[in-house]
Design a protein around this motif. Structure first.
Motif, mmCIF file in Angstrom:
data_model
loop_
_atom_site.group_PDB
_atom_site.id
_atom_site.type_symbol
_atom_site.label_atom_id
_atom_site.label_comp_id
_atom_site.label_asym_id
_atom_site.label_seq_id
_atom_site.Cartn_x
_atom_site.Cartn_y
_atom_site.Cartn_z
ATOM 1 N N ASN A 198 61.349 53.035 20.643
ATOM 2 C CA ASN A 198 60.752 54.316 20.968
ATOM 3 C C ASN A 198 61.658 55.437 20.492
ATOM 4 O O ASN A 198 62.877 55.269 20.420
ATOM 5 N N GLU A 229 63.164 59.386 20.910
ATOM 6 C CA GLU A 229 63.348 60.475 21.858
ATOM 7 C C GLU A 229 62.324 61.565 21.527
ATOM 8 O O GLU A 229 61.784 61.607 20.421
ATOM 9 N N GLU A 230 62.073 62.439 22.460
ATOM 10 C CA GLU A 230 61.007 63.432 22.355
ATOM 11 C C GLU A 230 61.046 64.207 21.030
ATOM 12 O O GLU A 230 60.045 64.317 20.324
ATOM 13 N N ARG A 243 59.621 62.318 17.924
ATOM 14 C CA ARG A 243 58.302 61.667 17.969
ATOM 15 C C ARG A 243 57.376 62.117 16.851
ATOM 16 O O ARG A 243 56.532 61.350 16.421
#
Length: 179
Positions: A2, A4-5, A8
């Motif tokens: 995933n 990090e913000e 994205r």
């Protein structure tokens, strides 16, 4: 994995030539011979003619691979001289080269799992305990193993059977011979 913000939106951060994985691939996998030279260094090969014979490729290809690895400081030449002969170079892994051990083991482990039919030809074990060495992604602190801590063993039941040198004779490695 995933992101990090702030990462994205993948279009907002092109990585291009900055990617370390890309740089490693450009260096080590630009040709198969380059990585096979590294493999052979871990297996104890140090001399030019032995690289050519063990990898099964041409002398010019090995020469280019050695030059590339030397320029990248993965290997370093060490001069040796046999009596009556001119000085020549042997090739040894540098610290950067030795740090490629997990890469070699990861590729081998993946190939053993997904590309081998039956048992793989070799296994890698802790020299002290005989326990199999595995490469894993983990956040846990784990003691590192170096090349000197690992023993490479023949899997006699592997197919195709390997040929091993024993007391200056070469014989086929069969399960019956290892018993």
């Amino acid at each position: 994995m995933n992101f990090e913000e702030r990462l994205r939106d993948r279009d907002a951060w092109p990585i291009g030539d900055e990617c370390s994985a890309r740089r490693v691939l450009d260096l080590l996998l630009s040709t198969k011979t380059v990585f096979l030279v590294v493999r052979e260094c871990f297996y104890g090969t140090t001399r030019f003619d032995d690289f050519v014979a063990r990898i099964g490729t041409s002398a010019p290809a090995v020469s280019r691979a050695l030059a590339q690895l030397k320029a990248a400081r993965i290997i370093t030449p060490v001069v040796y001289r046999e009596p009556g002969s001119r000085a020549r170079d042997e090739y040894r892994l540098t610290k950067a080269g030795e740090d490629l051990l997990p890469v070699l083991l990861s590729l081998t482990q993946w190939g053993d799992t997904y590309l081998q039919e039956g048992r793989p030809p070799l296994s890698f074990v802790e020299a002290d305990t005989g326990r199999p060495v595995r490469v894993r992604v983990t956040a846990d602190p784990v003691p590192e193993k170096g090349a000197d801590d690992i023993e490479i063993r023949l899997n006699p039941a592997a197919r195709p059977a390997l040929v091993v040198a024993t007391d200056s004779t070469r014989q086929r490695c069969d399960p019956e011979l290892s018993a």
